[in-house]
Design a protein around this motif. Sequence first.
Motif, PDB file in Angstrom:
ATOM      1  N   LEU A   1       0.856  -1.183   0.000  1.00 17.65           N
ATOM      2  CA  LEU A   1       0.000   0.000   0.000  1.00 17.65           C
ATOM      3  C   LEU A   1       0.891   1.231   0.000  1.00 17.65           C
ATOM      4  CD1 LEU A   1      -2.824  -0.804   2.603  1.00 17.65           C
ATOM      5  CD2 LEU A   1      -2.999  -0.772   0.116  1.00 17.65           C
ATOM      6  N   GLU A   2       0.764   2.049  -1.013  1.00 22.70           N
ATOM      7  CA  GLU A   2       1.521   3.300  -1.073  1.00 22.70           C
ATOM      8  C   GLU A   2       0.612   4.414  -0.566  1.00 22.70           C
ATOM      9  OE1 GLU A   2       4.683   4.779  -4.124  1.00 22.70           O
ATOM     10  OE2 GLU A   2       2.693   5.250  -4.919  1.00 22.70           O
ATOM     11  N   VAL A   3       1.053   5.072   0.492  1.00 23.68           N
ATOM     12  CA  VAL A   3       0.248   6.103   1.149  1.00 23.68           C
ATOM     13  C   VAL A   3       0.974   7.440   1.038  1.00 23.68           C
ATOM     14  CG1 VAL A   3      -0.834   6.835   3.311  1.00 23.68           C
ATOM     15  CG2 VAL A   3      -0.676   4.392   2.754  1.00 23.68           C
ATOM     16  N   PHE A   4       0.300   8.429   0.436  1.00 21.62           N
ATOM     17  CA  PHE A   4       0.820   9.792   0.362  1.00 21.62           C
ATOM     18  C   PHE A   4       0.109  10.631   1.420  1.00 21.62           C
ATOM     19  CE2 PHE A   4       1.429   8.059  -3.874  1.00 21.62           C
ATOM     20  CZ  PHE A   4       2.696   8.499  -4.235  1.00 21.62           C
ATOM     21  N   ASP A   5       0.875  11.252   2.304  1.00 28.00           N
ATOM     22  CA  ASP A   5       0.307  12.080   3.369  1.00 28.00           C
ATOM     23  C   ASP A   5       0.865  13.492   3.283  1.00 28.00           C
ATOM     24  OD1 ASP A   5      -1.236  10.097   4.568  1.00 28.00           O
ATOM     25  OD2 ASP A   5       0.393   9.429   5.864  1.00 28.00           O
ATOM     26  N   ILE A   6       0.002  14.479   3.463  1.00 26.77           N
ATOM     27  CA  ILE A   6       0.425  15.874   3.597  1.00 26.77           C
ATOM     28  C   ILE A   6      -0.110  16.371   4.934  1.00 26.77           C
ATOM     29  CG2 ILE A   6       0.339  18.209   2.659  1.00 26.77           C
ATOM     30  CD1 ILE A   6      -0.122  17.013  -0.092  1.00 26.77           C
ATOM     31  N   PHE A   7       0.792  16.645   5.878  1.00 25.52           N
ATOM     32  CA  PHE A   7       0.425  17.098   7.212  1.00 25.52           C
ATOM     33  C   PHE A   7       0.544  18.625   7.288  1.00 25.52           C
ATOM     34  CE2 PHE A   7       1.934  12.764   7.770  1.00 25.52           C
ATOM     35  CZ  PHE A   7       1.010  12.215   8.651  1.00 25.52           C
ATOM     36  N   ARG A   8      -0.454  19.265   7.881  1.00 22.07           N
ATOM     37  CA  ARG A   8      -0.446  20.717   8.028  1.00 22.07           C
ATOM     38  C   ARG A   8      -0.643  21.113   9.487  1.00 22.07           C
ATOM     39  NH1 ARG A   8      -3.293  19.805   3.161  1.00 22.07           N
ATOM     40  NH2 ARG A   8      -2.236  20.732   1.357  1.00 22.07           N
ATOM     41  N   ASP A   9      -0.183  22.314   9.804  1.00 26.81           N
ATOM     42  CA  ASP A   9      -0.368  22.824  11.165  1.00 26.81           C
ATOM     43  C   ASP A   9      -1.671  23.613  11.235  1.00 26.81           C
ATOM     44  OD1 ASP A   9       0.120  25.290   9.988  1.00 26.81           O
ATOM     45  OD2 ASP A   9       2.142  25.502  10.814  1.00 26.81           O
ATOM     46  N   SER A  10      -1.931  24.234  12.383  1.00 23.10           N
ATOM     47  CA  SER A  10      -3.206  24.925  12.594  1.00 23.10           C
ATOM     48  C   SER A  10      -3.385  26.132  11.689  1.00 23.10           C
ATOM     49  CB  SER A  10      -3.325  25.361  14.060  1.00 23.10           C
ATOM     50  OG  SER A  10      -2.226  26.191  14.412  1.00 23.10           O
ATOM     51  N   SER A  11      -2.288  26.675  11.134  1.00 22.27           N
ATOM     52  CA  SER A  11      -2.386  27.819  10.224  1.00 22.27           C
ATOM     53  C   SER A  11      -2.545  27.374   8.772  1.00 22.27           C
ATOM     54  CB  SER A  11      -1.150  28.715  10.358  1.00 22.27           C
ATOM     55  OG  SER A  11       0.017  28.001   9.970  1.00 22.27           O
ATOM     56  N   GLY A  12      -2.541  26.071   8.540  1.00 24.16           N
ATOM     57  CA  GLY A  12      -2.725  25.545   7.199  1.00 24.16           C
ATOM     58  C   GLY A  12      -1.453  25.365   6.405  1.00 24.16           C
ATOM     59  N   LEU A  13      -0.288  25.622   7.025  1.00 24.82           N
ATOM     60  CA  LEU A  13       0.982  25.454   6.329  1.00 24.82           C
ATOM     61  C   LEU A  13       1.423  23.989   6.353  1.00 24.82           C
ATOM     62  CD1 LEU A  13       3.002  28.564   7.580  1.00 24.82           C
ATOM     63  CD2 LEU A  13       1.880  28.238   5.357  1.00 24.82           C
ATOM     64  N   THR A  14       1.959  23.521   5.239  1.00 25.44           N
ATOM     65  CA  THR A  14       2.457  22.152   5.164  1.00 25.44           C
ATOM     66  C   THR A  14       3.728  22.021   5.992  1.00 25.44           C
ATOM     67  OG1 THR A  14       1.562  21.891   2.944  1.00 25.44           O
ATOM     68  CG2 THR A  14       3.242  20.320   3.634  1.00 25.44           C
ATOM     69  N   VAL A  15       3.738  21.041   6.885  1.00 25.07           N
ATOM     70  CA  VAL A  15       4.896  20.786   7.741  1.00 25.07           C
ATOM     71  C   VAL A  15       5.623  19.526   7.296  1.00 25.07           C
ATOM     72  CG1 VAL A  15       5.642  20.265  10.100  1.00 25.07           C
ATOM     73  CG2 VAL A  15       3.835  21.949   9.703  1.00 25.07           C
ATOM     74  N   GLN A  16       4.883  18.562   6.783  1.00 25.91           N
ATOM     75  CA  GLN A  16       5.492  17.286   6.391  1.00 25.91           C
ATOM     76  C   GLN A  16       4.753  16.713   5.198  1.00 25.91           C
ATOM     77  OE1 GLN A  16       5.255  14.228   9.388  1.00 25.91           O
ATOM     78  NE2 GLN A  16       6.257  12.687   8.135  1.00 25.91           N
ATOM     79  N   TRP A  17       5.529  16.246   4.240  1.00 26.07           N
ATOM     80  CA  TRP A  17       5.001  15.450   3.141  1.00 26.07           C
ATOM     81  C   TRP A  17       5.639  14.072   3.273  1.00 26.07           C
ATOM     82  CZ3 TRP A  17       6.765  12.251  -0.520  1.00 26.07           C
ATOM     83  CH2 TRP A  17       5.921  11.930  -1.595  1.00 26.07           C
ATOM     84  N   ALA A  18       4.839  13.025   3.173  1.00 20.87           N
ATOM     85  CA  ALA A  18       5.395  11.685   3.368  1.00 20.87           C
ATOM     86  C   ALA A  18       4.820  10.718   2.345  1.00 20.87           C
ATOM     87  CB  ALA A  18       5.102  11.180   4.774  1.00 20.87           C
ATOM     88  N   ARG A  19       5.698   9.841   1.843  1.00 19.99           N
ATOM     89  CA  ARG A  19       5.263   8.723   1.022  1.00 19.99           C
ATOM     90  C   ARG A  19       5.734   7.454   1.713  1.00 19.99           C
ATOM     91  NH1 ARG A  19       8.626   6.823  -3.817  1.00 19.99           N
ATOM     92  NH2 ARG A  19       9.469   5.622  -2.087  1.00 19.99           N
ATOM     93  N   SER A  20       4.777   6.617   2.088  1.00 15.02           N
ATOM     94  CA  SER A  20       5.091   5.382   2.807  1.00 15.02           C
ATOM     95  C   SER A  20       4.586   4.199   2.005  1.00 15.02           C
ATOM     96  CB  SER A  20       4.433   5.384   4.191  1.00 15.02           C
ATOM     97  OG  SER A  20       4.830   6.518   4.934  1.00 15.02           O
ATOM     98  N   ARG A  21       5.383   3.143   2.019  1.00 12.79           N
ATOM     99  CA  ARG A  21       4.948   1.895   1.397  1.00 12.79           C
ATOM    100  C   ARG A  21       4.816   0.838   2.489  1.00 12.79           C
ATOM    101  NH1 ARG A  21       7.178   1.179  -4.801  1.00 12.79           N
ATOM    102  NH2 ARG A  21       5.985   2.956  -5.596  1.00 12.79           N
ATOM    103  N   TYR A  22       3.569   0.419   2.726  1.00 13.89           N
ATOM    104  CA  TYR A  22       3.227  -0.501   3.799  1.00 13.89           C
ATOM    105  C   TYR A  22       3.046  -1.913   3.274  1.00 13.89           C
ATOM    106  CZ  TYR A  22       2.053   3.530   6.749  1.00 13.89           C
ATOM    107  OH  TYR A  22       2.097   4.691   7.477  1.00 13.89           O
ATOM    108  N   ARG A  23       3.338  -2.865   4.122  1.00 15.74           N
ATOM    109  CA  ARG A  23       3.036  -4.260   3.817  1.00 15.74           C
ATOM    110  C   ARG A  23       1.527  -4.423   3.690  1.00 15.74           C
ATOM    111  NH1 ARG A  23       6.585  -8.423   7.244  1.00 15.74           N
ATOM    112  NH2 ARG A  23       4.799  -9.651   6.579  1.00 15.74           N
ATOM    113  N   ALA A  24       1.070  -4.897   2.545  1.00 14.98           N
ATOM    114  CA  ALA A  24      -0.367  -5.038   2.330  1.00 14.98           C
ATOM    115  C   ALA A  24      -0.973  -6.132   3.190  1.00 14.98           C
ATOM    116  CB  ALA A  24      -0.650  -5.307   0.856  1.00 14.98           C
ATOM    117  N   ASP A  25      -0.142  -7.063   3.675  1.00 16.23           N
ATOM    118  CA  ASP A  25      -0.666  -8.140   4.515  1.00 16.23           C
ATOM    119  C   ASP A  25      -0.861  -7.704   5.957  1.00 16.23           C
ATOM    120  OD1 ASP A  25       2.077  -7.895   4.971  1.00 16.23           O
ATOM    121  OD2 ASP A  25       2.352 -10.036   5.395  1.00 16.23           O
ATOM    122  N   ARG A  26      -0.421  -6.483   6.296  1.00 16.30           N
ATOM    123  CA  ARG A  26      -0.523  -6.021   7.672  1.00 16.30           C
ATOM    124  C   ARG A  26      -1.351  -4.739   7.817  1.00 16.30           C
ATOM    125  NH1 ARG A  26       3.204  -7.742  11.253  1.00 16.30           N
ATOM    126  NH2 ARG A  26       1.676  -6.943  12.733  1.00 16.30           N
TER     127      ARG A  26
END
Length: 261
Positions: free
Chosen positions: A208-233
Motif C-alpha cells: 500500500l503506497e500512502v501519500f500524506d500531507i500534514f499541516r499545522d493549525s495555520s494551514g501550512l504544510t509541515v510534512q510530506w510523506a510517502r510510505s509503502r506498507y506491507r499489504a498483509d498487515r
Amino acid sequence: MNAQREAAPTKRAQPPKYREITSVLRDELRSQAIGTQLAPERELAERFSVSRMTLRQALDELEAEGRIARVRGSGSFVRRPTVAMGPTLTSFTEDMRTRGLQPSSRLLGFERIDSGTASGEMLAEVTDEVIRIERLRLADDEPMCIEVALFPVHLQRMLESGDLEKSVHAILRAGGIELTSLDRRVRAVAAGPRESRLLGLPEGAPALEVFDIFRDSSGLTVQWARSRYRADRYEVMTRTNRIDNDRGDSAVRHQRTTAPQ
C-alpha cells in the motif's frame, strides 16, 4: 505499647490469571512464524495450571488482538495483527502502541536536497531546499513500512536534535508544532527489489503506497510523506456521509482527516 498501631499493608489486587497467560503467550508469539500451530488447549491449560475455561479467555484476548486464528477442529495458529488506518490523525507510533505493538524505526537516510528534485506535490509552499528523511518503520521489531518524508529546511536543527528512531511527530510537538490536519491518498503498488528486501517480502509483493500531507493549525504544510506498507498487515478505513444536492441527487461529502481534540 504504641498508642497508634501501624496500618497493615494493603494488598494489591492481582490481575486475573488469564491476563498473565495472555501476556506470556503474546511475547512468545512475536518470535514465531506466521502459521505456526499452538499447542493444544489441554496442554496449554496444564502448562499454566489453569482450567480450560481460563485458558480460553486468554486465547479470546489474543484472537481479538489479531495474534492468532482459531480454526474449529484444527486448533490455533499464529498470525499478525492487521493495522487499520482510521479517519483520525494519528502517527505510526500511536497506531502501534494502541494495538499493543512496540514501535521503532531504523534511520536509512537524512539529507538536505533541492526541492526541485522532489515531486511537485511535496511541500508546495517551499521553493528552495527541503530535509529528506527515510526510515524503516517496525512493530515488535518486524518491518511494517518504508517512509520517505520531507520537511521545510528551517526544521533541520529541530529534527537533528531529536531521536529519529522514535516519533518525528513527538519531536515536532516538543518544538511547538502541532499537526492538526492531514490529506491522504492511497493506492496499490508492487514492492520493488530494495523495498521487498527491507520489508521481508517476496519481490513484487503487493504494498500500500500512502501519500500524506500534514499541516499545522495555520494551514501550512509541515510534512510530506510517502510510505509503502506491507499489504498483509495494513488496511485503510474511512468514513463518508451521504448528502443531497440542490438537484436532489445523492452526493458524498469528502471529509478531511483532523486531529482529535
